[in-house]
Scaffold this active site. Structure first.
Site, PDB file in Angstrom:
ATOM      1  NE  ARG A 234      67.992  20.416 -15.952  1.00  0.00           N
ATOM      2  CZ  ARG A 234      68.057  19.980 -17.203  1.00  0.00           C
ATOM      3  NH1 ARG A 234      69.138  20.215 -17.925  1.00  0.00           N
ATOM      4  NH2 ARG A 234      67.060  19.303 -17.725  1.00  0.00           N
TER       5      ARG A 234
ATOM      6  CB  THR B 132     100.395  15.537  -7.418  1.00  0.00           C
ATOM      7  OG1 THR B 132      98.986  15.500  -7.204  1.00  0.00           O
ATOM      8  CG2 THR B 132     101.003  16.422  -6.361  1.00  0.00           C
TER       9      THR B 132
ATOM     10  CD  GLU C 211      89.211  11.765  -6.844  1.00  0.00           C
ATOM     11  OE1 GLU C 211      88.734  11.107  -7.769  1.00  0.00           O
ATOM     12  OE2 GLU C 211      90.436  11.908  -6.667  1.00  0.00           O
TER      13      GLU C 211
ATOM     14  CG  HIS D 247      91.498   9.873 -15.531  1.00  0.00           C
ATOM     15  ND1 HIS D 247      90.436   9.227 -14.957  1.00  0.00           N
ATOM     16  CD2 HIS D 247      92.603   9.474 -14.870  1.00  0.00           C
ATOM     17  CE1 HIS D 247      90.882   8.442 -13.991  1.00  0.00           C
ATOM     18  NE2 HIS D 247      92.188   8.572 -13.912  1.00  0.00           N
TER      19      HIS D 247
ATOM     20  N   GLY E 187     104.735  12.017  -7.191  1.00  0.00           N
ATOM     21  CA  GLY E 187     104.023  12.601  -6.057  1.00  0.00           C
ATOM     22  C   GLY E 187     104.499  12.055  -4.718  1.00  0.00           C
ATOM     23  CG  ASP E 188     102.562  11.620  -0.237  1.00  0.00           C
ATOM     24  OD1 ASP E 188     103.484  12.199   0.352  1.00  0.00           O
ATOM     25  OD2 ASP E 188     101.711  10.894   0.321  1.00  0.00           O
TER      26      ASP E 188
ATOM     27  CG  ASP F 247      95.509  15.093  -6.374  1.00  0.00           C
ATOM     28  OD1 ASP F 247      94.703  15.424  -7.257  1.00  0.00           O
ATOM     29  OD2 ASP F 247      95.703  13.919  -6.034  1.00  0.00           O
TER      30      ASP F 247
ATOM     31  CE  LYS G   3      97.229  -1.276 -12.379  1.00  0.00           C
ATOM     32  NZ  LYS G   3      96.833  -1.608 -13.739  1.00  0.00           N
TER      33      LYS G   3
ATOM     34  NE  ARG H 235      96.133  11.665 -13.989  1.00  0.00           N
ATOM     35  CZ  ARG H 235      95.959  10.438 -13.441  1.00  0.00           C
ATOM     36  NH1 ARG H 235      95.449  10.335 -12.229  1.00  0.00           N
ATOM     37  NH2 ARG H 235      96.307   9.368 -14.081  1.00  0.00           N
TER      38      ARG H 235
HETATM   39  O1  F6P Z   1      96.743  11.791  -7.517  1.00  0.00           O
HETATM   40  C1  F6P Z   1      96.259  12.213  -8.705  1.00  0.00           C
HETATM   41  C2  F6P Z   1      94.913  11.624  -9.012  1.00  0.00           C
HETATM   42  O2  F6P Z   1      94.491  12.190 -10.218  1.00  0.00           O
HETATM   43  C3  F6P Z   1      93.850  11.763  -7.917  1.00  0.00           C
HETATM   44  O3  F6P Z   1      93.289  13.039  -7.849  1.00  0.00           O
HETATM   45  C4  F6P Z   1      92.899  10.667  -8.302  1.00  0.00           C
HETATM   46  O4  F6P Z   1      92.143  10.216  -7.197  1.00  0.00           O
HETATM   47  C5  F6P Z   1      93.796   9.596  -8.788  1.00  0.00           C
HETATM   48  O5  F6P Z   1      94.990  10.225  -9.205  1.00  0.00           O
HETATM   49  C6  F6P Z   1      93.211   8.788  -9.914  1.00  0.00           C
HETATM   50  O6  F6P Z   1      94.066   7.735 -10.189  1.00  0.00           O
HETATM   51  P1  F6P Z   1      93.948   6.746 -11.423  1.00  0.00           P
HETATM   52  O7  F6P Z   1      94.536   7.460 -12.596  1.00  0.00           O
HETATM   53  O8  F6P Z   1      94.728   5.578 -11.010  1.00  0.00           O
HETATM   54  O9  F6P Z   1      92.500   6.470 -11.646  1.00  0.00           O
END
Ligand code: F6P
Length: 366
Positions: free
Chosen positions: A180, A143, A240, A290, A120-121, A145, A79, A293
């Site tokens: 399943r 990233t 996602e 998350h 990132g980008d 991603d 942000k 990450r």
């Molecule tokens: O860009 C990295 C990422 O982890 C994406 O894969 C995911 O959509 C997004 O960030 C999630 O963002 P936030 O942490 O703002 O929920």
């Protein structure tokens, strides 16, 4: 005596395992030059824009041993885009304003000789705008991603794939016990790299990614075949941002100030679609979120991040601003920020990775 020089490091956008290893890499390399001091801005450029400013000196005590820690010691935000800065209005609505000129002035007043922007980008687009306004900036791609096209890999990606694969393996044993269908949702808004690598590493039957919209009937056939002729259970990985051929994806609105709409929940959407299309087997959904990450970076990401950090500082020494460090054909190189922000790194449908996955029997529902 040589003039003291100052480098400022910042981390922006979503966090990613390996950020601390980059910070340490820059700091360690800089300390080899006797006349450089290393600073960090808290929460990306907010540390510079905020009053009072939040800029800390990165002493060796602060950076010692941080390469094994997840997250970022400098904190981060999505942000804080200075070009589209979210500002709350009196009536509670959010207006996006351009604070880039204010930022450039503040950076000039602070007299930094180099700025290293790890992001990132979106962050590298900010780097480019600031460079065009005269800021001596260098980018480091990050990233989970892996969606930046100018580098063969980003750090954090291997860690995310490892976490997703470990989780997938656990879901396989329980899927097998209960006969399943297990759906595991991983991150990947626009690019399906994590899903694709996890599907191959884990041995999924189905892999759904944003780049290849899926046909639900084809998925039903694949599931039926697996129950009739295979081992009587199915494991699916879905990114996602994956969507059906005729349809959209579920997305919660997210916070208004955020740079992106928050995704999440396609696993449940897919589950319903499969049931509606006649799948009789029990289906369970797992959204990893998350977890992918968090935590300590795997060794590969620590190495890549450390090399990126060292290289970024060396670019600063050379005065090669307006560049981003990158991994290309096993070498650490630099590319211009213009080049770095030109194309998005989508999974290509005709790539060998996708073809090989199909060769392993993985269906993309196409
Ligand atoms: O860009 C990295 C990422 O982890 C994406 O894969 C995911 O959509 C997004 O960030 C999630 O963002 P936030 O942490 O703002 O929920």
């Amino acid at each position: 005596m040589e003039k003291t020089k100052k480098v400022l490091i910042l981390t922006g956008g979503g966090d990613c395992p390996g950020l601390n290893a980059v910070i340490r890499g820059v700091a360690k390399r800089a300390r080899k030059e006797k006349n450089w001091e290393v600073y960090g801005s808290i929460e990306a450029f907010n540390g510079v824009l905020n009053e009072p400013q939040e800029i800390i000196k990165l002493t060796s005590k602060r950076t010692a041993g941080i390469h094994i820690r997840g997250g970022t010691i400098l904190k981060t935000t999505n942000k804080g885009n200075p070009i589209q800065f979210p500002q709350k209005q009196a009536d509670g609505t959010i207006k996006f304003i351009d604070r880039s000129d204010e930022l450039v002035k503040k950076l000039n007043d602070l007299h930094f000789d180099a700025i290293i922007n790890i992001g990132g980008d979106g962050s590298q687009k900010i780097s480019k705008t600031l460079f065009d306004k005269g800021v001596p900036i260098i980018g480091v791609p990050k990233t989970i991603d892996n969606d930046l096209s100018a580098t063969d890999l980003t750090f954090g990606f291997q860690t995310a794939v490892q976490i997703a694969t470990d989780s997938f393996d656990k879901l396989v044993t329980t899927a097998e016990s209960h006969h399943r269908v297990m759906i595991m949702e991983v991150m990947g808004r626009d690019a399906g790299w994590i899903a694709l690598h996890t599907a191959i590493a884990g041995g999924a039957e189905i892999c759904l990614i944003p780049e290849i919209p899926y046909d639900i009937e084809k998925l039903v056939k694949r599931i039926e075949l697996r129950y009739k002729k295979g081992r009587g259970f199915v494991n699916i990985v879905i990114a996602e941002g994956a969507k059906p051929k005729d349809g959209t994806i579920t997305a919660s609105a997210g916070e208004k100030e955020s740079e992106h709409v928050r995704l999440g929940g396609v696993a449940f959407q897919l589950s319903k679609q499969l049931k509606d299309a006649g799948v009789k087997a029990e289906i369970r959904e797992t959204v990893l979120g998350h977890v992918q990450r968090g935590g300590s970076p795997v060794a590969f990401d620590r190495v890549l991040a450390s090399l990126f950090g060292v290289k970024a500082f060396e670019l600063a020494l050379e005065g090669k601003f307006g560049h981003m460090v990158a991994l290309k054909n096993n070498s650490i190189v630099s590319v211009t920020l213009k080049e770095a922000t030109k194309d998005y790194n989508f999974v290509k449908k005709d790539s060998y990775l996708v073809q090989a996955a199909k060769g392993l029997g993985i269906s993309f529902g196409d």
